[in-house]
Design an enzyme around this catalytic site. Structure first.
Site, PDB file in Angstrom:
ATOM      1  N   GLY A 146       0.805  -1.210   0.000  1.00 30.61           N
ATOM      2  CA  GLY A 146       0.000   0.000   0.000  1.00 30.61           C
ATOM      3  C   GLY A 146       0.833   1.251   0.000  1.00 30.61           C
ATOM      4  O   GLY A 146       2.045   1.219   0.280  1.00 30.61           O
ATOM      5  N   PRO A 147       0.222   2.389  -0.328  1.00 34.56           N
ATOM      6  CA  PRO A 147       0.949   3.667  -0.342  1.00 34.56           C
ATOM      7  C   PRO A 147       1.431   4.036   1.053  1.00 34.56           C
ATOM      8  O   PRO A 147       0.971   3.482   2.059  1.00 34.56           O
ATOM      9  CB  PRO A 147      -0.104   4.668  -0.851  1.00 34.56           C
ATOM     10  CG  PRO A 147      -1.191   3.835  -1.450  1.00 34.56           C
ATOM     11  CD  PRO A 147      -1.185   2.532  -0.726  1.00 34.56           C
ATOM     12  N   PRO A 148       2.354   4.982   1.142  1.00 34.12           N
ATOM     13  CA  PRO A 148       2.829   5.418   2.470  1.00 34.12           C
ATOM     14  C   PRO A 148       1.717   6.057   3.278  1.00 34.12           C
ATOM     15  O   PRO A 148       0.868   6.776   2.750  1.00 34.12           O
ATOM     16  CB  PRO A 148       3.929   6.442   2.128  1.00 34.12           C
ATOM     17  CG  PRO A 148       4.322   6.138   0.731  1.00 34.12           C
ATOM     18  CD  PRO A 148       3.114   5.605   0.053  1.00 34.12           C
ATOM     19  N   LYS A 189       0.231   0.336   7.413  1.00 38.02           N
ATOM     20  CA  LYS A 189       0.789  -1.024   7.350  1.00 38.02           C
ATOM     21  C   LYS A 189       1.525  -1.373   8.639  1.00 38.02           C
ATOM     22  O   LYS A 189       1.316  -2.442   9.214  1.00 38.02           O
ATOM     23  CB  LYS A 189       1.729  -1.132   6.139  1.00 38.02           C
ATOM     24  CG  LYS A 189       1.043  -0.891   4.806  1.00 38.02           C
ATOM     25  CD  LYS A 189       1.994  -1.058   3.646  1.00 38.02           C
ATOM     26  CE  LYS A 189       3.068  -0.002   3.640  1.00 38.02           C
ATOM     27  NZ  LYS A 189       2.522   1.351   3.423  1.00 38.02           N
ATOM     28  N   HIS A 207      -7.256  35.497 -11.967  1.00 40.77           N
ATOM     29  CA  HIS A 207      -6.748  34.173 -12.347  1.00 40.77           C
ATOM     30  C   HIS A 207      -7.449  33.077 -11.545  1.00 40.77           C
ATOM     31  O   HIS A 207      -7.944  32.089 -12.118  1.00 40.77           O
ATOM     32  CB  HIS A 207      -5.230  34.129 -12.120  1.00 40.77           C
ATOM     33  CG  HIS A 207      -4.610  32.811 -12.474  1.00 40.77           C
ATOM     34  ND1 HIS A 207      -3.940  32.597 -13.661  1.00 40.77           N
ATOM     35  CD2 HIS A 207      -4.547  31.624 -11.804  1.00 40.77           C
ATOM     36  CE1 HIS A 207      -3.497  31.347 -13.707  1.00 40.77           C
ATOM     37  NE2 HIS A 207      -3.848  30.735 -12.581  1.00 40.77           N
ATOM     38  N   GLU A 208      -7.510  33.245 -10.235  1.00 35.21           N
ATOM     39  CA  GLU A 208      -8.114  32.206  -9.396  1.00 35.21           C
ATOM     40  C   GLU A 208      -9.628  32.131  -9.605  1.00 35.21           C
ATOM     41  O   GLU A 208     -10.207  31.038  -9.567  1.00 35.21           O
ATOM     42  CB  GLU A 208      -7.792  32.473  -7.922  1.00 35.21           C
ATOM     43  CG  GLU A 208      -6.305  32.424  -7.588  1.00 35.21           C
ATOM     44  CD  GLU A 208      -5.653  31.111  -7.972  1.00 35.21           C
ATOM     45  OE1 GLU A 208      -6.345  30.066  -7.961  1.00 35.21           O
ATOM     46  OE2 GLU A 208      -4.453  31.124  -8.299  1.00 35.21           O
TER      47      GLU A 208
END
Length: 667
Positions: free
Chosen positions: A233-235, A239, A455-456
């Site tokens: 699994g991802p960090p 786990k 822009h935002e």
């Protein structure tokens, strides 16, 4: 009647305590031996020094004066191994001389004679000196010669123990000893009740624990105990936390070690430590051995450049043999964790070694809600905090990310002197973790601030109006991290597969900021650099991997290479022609230009709304989804948001301040 102490299965750690006491006794015994040896050498040295101090050491000229004045009565001459002579003489009467600047009266003396010939003996005979020859003490000289080597050996042992961090029973001859730690009953326990968001992994591990507790339940039908369980699994998905929960649930010995602990600078140490680890596990079976970050030792073999023998490969070979070789490891279960399963050796992943591969993925909405409940169980929460809303608002986050958000929210609440953690604190903590820390001290000109606002708001309006785009969570012109402004979007639901229309709308949202600058100011700034990078990445994926181009068709041009050096991404090989490469480039450009045209068309049709929302954003600096929705529908915004008002109410305020807040809320 059997002795209850010999059959104590309820507390298997008693035997390990005895082993620990034996190790401590061995260490104390070794230390006593070294101390006695050092004390003996020191006493011999002191004795010899005392024996030598009976005779005063004088210069050779003083000896010649004694000889010329006929003051020497007798002498004993010792021949050393350096071919010189020690003349130990006795005077006929005490004589006062100056030695080392001090006046002393001596009756015996010693001096060095460089040579001894017949002429010297003739002079002694004329003076009436009685002399004799003796051999020097070879044993004392041997001890004196040995003393520096003993000191060097002691320093060598000391520094090697420091280098190996081998205090206690470990030392210079214990490089090959395993560094696995045995968790005992006194350590803080973590159970499966402390683990949320990984129900499938918990089910697999609970079955293994049940097998260790009641093996006959499964063996009566011919089932065999699993050899190993690999947690993938991802960090940050939990786990290692699952392994700690296994140690808390299982009433069996639990050994814990990291994959990097096997490999050292000395050849053969890793394989020796693997053998020692499994020998300990066999002696204490049934037990569980947990290897964290196994990819440090379990990578593909044959990955070294230039040939030669690799110490890591030798360690891996020994691990493969111990897990499933000629000798059966009955009762020993290996649990390993890694976030790089793609680099592991295929021999390590086959059945018989790691029989089960459990994927510990990022949690879904239900899992995130459980994780929030676990981490907020000891935190005083405000009445406005809704765990379900927090879980829905954090898609794609791992358990470690959620724990970090909860901790940051508690710190923010404590910083403003609040008694409870409110939803306002959770929102600010989430923004801080996901978007970065606010840089309010950064000086920005009014023109640049206005450009950033348009822009935002270009991103935000496109995200609000396109049907397949993610919901706009928040838009701000307060600098965070390296960005002058941010528009943060979150998916409406948990996506496992995404359509072509979704990515086309996502490209329009990414390019709408640049389109707003072009429409209002007729300029192209560097503020869209990150937007262009992300848009180009998505467009290349659509064309080259996902088959979303009508010209290219259902073909993928992304090839996983067979290089295993540096984790399989050392080099990429192109397996298509130059003509195909030009077609791919044209299709990627076509996808991006189409998205840019849609963005300009969308904002051109809503130019008044763009001006209105940009001006409000300039005034308030930050707008969330509810406020944006109110502006688009034509409603007036309240002077302060409900979340901020609840946060202020949670602070320690007096009655007058609460009255003012009530008036603000009523207005």
């Amino acid at each position: 009647m059997s002795d209850p102490q010999k059959n104590d299965n309820k507390n298997p750690f008693n035997e390990f305590r005895k082993m620990g006491n034996d190790n401590q006794n061995n260490v104390m015994r070794n230390m006593m031996i070294w101390l006695v040896l050092a004390a003996g050498i020191f006493m011999v040295y002191i004795f010899m020094q005392g024996a030598q101090t009976q005779n005063e050491h004088i210069e050779y000229t003083d000896y010649l004066n004694f000889l010329n004045q006929d003051l020497i009565k007798s002498a004993v001459i010792y021949k050393s191994q350096l071919n010189d002579y020690d003349f130990n003489g006795e005077l006929k009467k005490p004589v006062t001389i100056t030695i080392a600047g001090k006046s002393r009266t001596i009756s015996k003396f010693t001096t060095k004679l460089g040579v001894l010939d017949s002429e010297s003996e003739r002079i002694w005979a004329e003076k009436g000196i009685i002399w004799k020859y003796k051999e020097s003490s070879t044993f004392s000289q041997y001890l004196l010669g040995l003393l520096p080597w003993v000191v060097l050996l002691g320093f060598f042992i000391f520094f090697m123990r420091r280098m190996q961090n081998g205090g206690g029973a470990k030392g210079i001859f214990s490089f090959g000893k395993s560094k696995a730690k045995l968790l005992n009953e006194g350590s803080q326990k973590i159970t499966f009740n402390d683990v949320a968001g990984a129900d499938e992994a918990k089910f697999e591990l609970e079955e293994i624990i049940e097998f260790l507790k009641e093996p006959h339940k499964f063996q009566r039908l011919g089932g065999k105990i699993p050899r190993g369980v690999l947690l993938l699994g991802p960090p940050g998905t939990g786990k290692t936390l699952l392994a700690r929960a296994v140690s808390g649930e299982a009433n069996v010995p639990f050994f814990s070690i990291s994959g990097a602990d096997f490999v050292e600078m000395f050849v053969g140490v890793g394989a020796s430590r693997v053998r020692d680890l499994f020998e300990q596990a066999k002696r204490n079976s049934p037990c569980i051995v947990f290897i964290d970050e196994i990819d440090a030792v379990g990578r593909h073999r044959g990955a070294g450049l230039g040939g030669g023998h690799d110490e890591r490969e030798q360690t891996l070979n020994q691990l493969l043999v111990e897990m499933d070789g000629f000798e059966q490891n009955s009762g020993v279960i290996i649990i390993a964790a890694t976030n790089r399963p793609d680099v592991l050796d295929p021999a390590l992943l086959r059945p018989g070694r790691f029989d089960r591969q459990v994927v510990v993925d990022r949690p879904d909405v239900k899992g995130r809600e459980g994780i929030f409940k676990v981490h907020t169980s000891k935190i005083p929460l405000g009445s406005d905090v809704d765990i379900a809303v927090l879980a829905k608002g954090t898609p794609g986050l791992s358990g470690a990310d959620i724990a970090n958000i909860v901790n940051e929210s508690a710190l923010l609440a404590a910083r403003r002197n609040s008694d409870k953690v409110t939803m306002y604190d959770f929102e600010n903590a989430k923004d801080k973790v996901l978007m970065g820390v606010e840089r309010k001290s950064l000086v920005i000109s009014d023109k640049e601030k206005e450009l950033t606002a348009y822009h935002e708001m270009g991103h935000a309006l496109a995200g609000m109006m396109l049907p397949n785009s993610d919901n706009v969570h928040k838009v701000t012109i307060i600098p965070r991290g390296r960005a002058l402004g941010l528009t943060w979007s979150m998916p409406n639901e948990e996506y496992h597969s995404k359509s072509k229309e979704y990515f086309e709308d996502a490209l329009v949202v990414l390019l709408s900021g640049r389109a707003a600058e072009k429409l209002v100011f007729n300029i192209q700034s560097t503020g869209a650099s990150n937007d262009l990078q992300r848009a180009t990445y998505i467009a290349k994926k659509m064309v080259c991997e996902w088959g979303m181009s009508d010209v290219i068709g259902p073909v993928t041009f992304h090839k996983e290479n067979d290089e295993v050096f540096l984790g399989k991404d050392f080099a990429h090989h192109r397996d298509f022609s130059e003509e195909t490469s030009r077609i791919i480039d044209n299709e990627v450009r076509k996808v991006l230009l189409s998205a840019q045209e849609r963005a300009i068309e969308l904002l051109s049709g809503n130019l008044e709304m763009l001006h209105k929302t940009s001006k409000i954003l300039l005034e308030r600096e930050i707008l969330d989804f509810e406020e944006l929705n109110m502006i688009i529908q034509g409603d007036e915004l309240p002077p302060i948001s409900r979340q901020a008002l609840n946060a202020i109410r949670s602070m320690n305020l007096n009655n007058n301040e609460n009255t003012v807040l009530d008036k603000v809320q009523n207005n």
